[in-house]
Write a protein that holds these residues in place. Structure first.
Motif, PDB file in Angstrom:
ATOM      1  N   GLU A 156      -2.024   8.399 -18.075  1.00 18.65           N
ATOM      2  CA  GLU A 156      -3.290   7.695 -18.313  1.00 18.65           C
ATOM      3  C   GLU A 156      -3.786   6.950 -17.077  1.00 18.65           C
ATOM      4  N   TYR A 157      -3.483   7.477 -15.884  1.00 24.83           N
ATOM      5  CA  TYR A 157      -3.908   6.785 -14.669  1.00 24.83           C
ATOM      6  C   TYR A 157      -5.428   6.769 -14.537  1.00 24.83           C
ATOM      7  N   ASP A 158      -6.107   7.773 -15.089  1.00 23.18           N
ATOM      8  CA  ASP A 158      -7.567   7.809 -15.001  1.00 23.18           C
ATOM      9  C   ASP A 158      -8.193   6.581 -15.670  1.00 23.18           C
ATOM     10  N   TYR A 159      -7.540   6.072 -16.695  1.00 24.09           N
ATOM     11  CA  TYR A 159      -8.062   4.892 -17.384  1.00 24.09           C
ATOM     12  C   TYR A 159      -8.044   3.679 -16.443  1.00 24.09           C
ATOM     13  N   PHE A 160      -6.975   3.527 -15.663  1.00 22.09           N
ATOM     14  CA  PHE A 160      -6.834   2.380 -14.783  1.00 22.09           C
ATOM     15  C   PHE A 160      -7.669   2.529 -13.512  1.00 22.09           C
ATOM     16  N   ALA A 161      -7.632   3.710 -12.917  1.00 27.36           N
ATOM     17  CA  ALA A 161      -8.248   3.913 -11.601  1.00 27.36           C
ATOM     18  C   ALA A 161      -9.681   4.397 -11.681  1.00 27.36           C
ATOM     19  N   ASN A 162     -10.102   4.863 -12.865  1.00 25.42           N
ATOM     20  CA  ASN A 162     -11.446   5.409 -13.036  1.00 25.42           C
ATOM     21  C   ASN A 162     -11.666   6.529 -12.025  1.00 25.42           C
ATOM     22  N   MET A 163     -12.606   6.381 -11.119  1.00 23.30           N
ATOM     23  CA  MET A 163     -12.900   7.435 -10.146  1.00 23.30           C
ATOM     24  C   MET A 163     -12.282   7.164  -8.782  1.00 23.30           C
ATOM     25  N   TYR A 164     -11.427   6.135  -8.662  1.00 27.61           N
ATOM     26  CA  TYR A 164     -10.940   5.740  -7.342  1.00 27.61           C
ATOM     27  C   TYR A 164      -9.416   5.655  -7.309  1.00 27.61           C
ATOM     28  N   PRO A 165      -8.720   6.745  -7.583  1.00 24.11           N
ATOM     29  CA  PRO A 165      -7.258   6.713  -7.499  1.00 24.11           C
ATOM     30  C   PRO A 165      -6.797   6.622  -6.046  1.00 24.11           C
ATOM     31  N   ASP A 166      -5.697   5.927  -5.832  1.00 24.22           N
ATOM     32  CA  ASP A 166      -5.162   5.831  -4.473  1.00 24.22           C
ATOM     33  C   ASP A 166      -3.767   5.221  -4.536  1.00 24.22           C
ATOM     34  N   ILE A 167      -3.028   5.385  -3.455  1.00 20.03           N
ATOM     35  CA  ILE A 167      -1.730   4.751  -3.291  1.00 20.03           C
ATOM     36  C   ILE A 167      -1.860   3.731  -2.172  1.00 20.03           C
ATOM     37  N   ASP A 168      -1.626   2.469  -2.490  1.00 20.51           N
ATOM     38  CA  ASP A 168      -1.773   1.405  -1.497  1.00 20.51           C
ATOM     39  C   ASP A 168      -0.538   1.251  -0.624  1.00 20.51           C
TER      40      ASP A 168
END
Length: 434
Positions: free
Chosen positions: A412-424
């Motif tokens: 469910e990462y899309d729920y948290f990151a919406n359109m901006y997934p990334d690894i910090d």
């Protein structure tokens, strides 16, 4: 009674040249705390301490337990590892069980609470409270679940960055707080408005002075529980090292600095999507002479590096699993998702055999995705990658073999990151059980 101070040589020239037997005899007379401090001096001393088993090797951070990954917009770091059910030897990334995390934040995700990774050293993590309007830090040992707050720095600037360094261990029986077992320092480095011209050529001007004449940094010691100002470039004890020519950081490229088998390594991945290339370059810092220099060790197109038959990468399991810390914390928000935790099995990762495939001679693949550098193996010449947030890969620099570690895409990462997934931020973790 206080333990005698351990004098640690400050330069290679000051290290005594002794046979290993004589050095081992001297180190064996120290307290466990002194032996742990001596182990951090140099590779030769570390080899004597480990080879003669002067400390409990099974308790020290001498093996890779997994990889901590800070996915953007998550409340807690994720832990990617091979499951283990060994009694007392399982590292859990579920730090919300013991860190101060408000129940209201766990009840409803708002993106304004949580802890982000700031650094690590010898089995300890430095986490920053990412809550809005707060910038508190805590030191955590995920293996023992011990943690301690770092007191605020007096008159700290919001631009100061904290890193953890010089963590040593002892075998005391008092378990009241982690600094009785780990002795560490947290360094607060002031923000400097400068970027290396090789990395950000559009930002730097000729008027900028680098390195600056002095840098006043603060150091927090777990032994004294106080901040002190004692770091400066004016005494010539610290050297600023420019990155190698060719290393670039930008929207379609990334760099990673870390330690591995032969010292300090720097990796750069430059993505050229029009040419379907992802060029990996790795340099090793040569510290043998008076002037430190970068030597190019590896240059290869990663588009040849892809697990076979990987069309459904997020559905395919592997020897490693993501613990899904954030999904488990907010599971009540996804009633239709019946995902269950991976079955725990007792086995250790074999870095020479598990899920190996040979990347040599492979035909270039289209659409292999974006490669994120997750870190270097601290004891072997292996670099870890994430392939487009989907697969974890271990790439052997000498043999060019690749291990498919498994699916690391958070549920469910899309729920948290919406359109901006990334690894910090990410790094391999070496657990310490003291």
């Amino acid at each position: 009674m206080d333990e005698p101070a351990v004098e640690v040589p400050r330069s290679r020239a000051a290290l005594p040249s002794l046979p290993d037997d004589a050095l081992a005899d001297i180190l064996a007379r120290l307290t466990p705390r002194g032996v742990a401090a001596a182990r951090a001096v140099c590779r030769a001393w570390r080899g004597v301490v480990d080879g003669r088993r002067l400390l409990r090797a099974d308790l020290l951070p001498l093996s890779v337990g997994g990889i901590f990954i800070g996915f953007r917009y998550h409340s807690f770091p994720e832990f990617f590892s091979r499951p283990s059910s060994s009694a007392g030897r399982r590292v859990s990334g579920q730090m919300d069980d013991y860190l101060p995390f408000p129940s209201a934040a766990a009840a409803d995700y708002d993106g304004e609470h949580g802890f982000s990774l700031s650094g690590h050293c010898n089995g300890l993590l430095l986490l920053q409270d990412a809550s809005l309007y707060r910038h508190d830090y805590v030191v955590v040992n995920p293996a023992t679940r011990a943690w301690a707050p770092v007191p605020p720095l007096p008159a700290a600037s919001r631009w100061e960055a904290h890193i953890i360094a010089s963590a040593t261990t002892s075998r005391r029986s008092d378990r009241a707080s982690p600094h009785h077992h780990h002795h560490y320092e947290v360094i607060s480095v002031p923000h400097i408005s400068y970027c290396w011209p090789q990395l950000y050529p559009s930002v730097v001007t000729e008027a900028d002075e680098w390195p600056p004449p002095t840098i006043a940094a603060h150091i927090f010691s777990s032994s004294t529980r106080r901040w002190e100002e004692r770091l400066s470039l004016s005494d010539n004890k610290y050297q600023m090292i420019a990155p190698p020519v060719g290393a670039r950081a930008g929207e379609y490229s990334g760099i990673y600095l870390g330690k591995s088998k032969n010292g300090v390594y720097l990796a750069s991945v430059n993505h050229t999507f029009l040419l379907r290339k992802s060029i990996l370059q790795i340099w090793v810092l040569n510290e043998s002479g008076d002037q430190m220099e970068w030597s190019l060790k590896h240059h290869r197109d990663l588009q040849h590096v892809r697990p076979p038959d990987n069309d459904n990468s997020t559905e395919t399991t592997g020897p490693w699993v993501l613990q899904d810390v954030n999904f488990n914390l907010y599971r009540h928000l996804f009633p239709k998702n019946q995902t269950i935790a991976a079955t725990e099995e007792e086995y250790a990762w074999d870095s020479d055999k598990d899920n190996i495939f040979d990347s040599r001679g492979r035909v270039e693949q289209k659409g292999c995705g974006y490669f994120f550098i997750l870190g270097f193996h601290p004891f072997k010449e292996i670099i870890f990658f994430s392939q487009s947030f989907d697969r974890g890969l271990a790439y052997h620099l000498d043999s060019l073999k690749v291990q498919d570690l498994g699916n690391l895409h958070p549920t469910e990462y899309d729920y948290f990151a919406n359109m901006y997934p990334d690894i910090d931020v990410s790094f391999p973790y070496t657990p310490c059980w003291i």
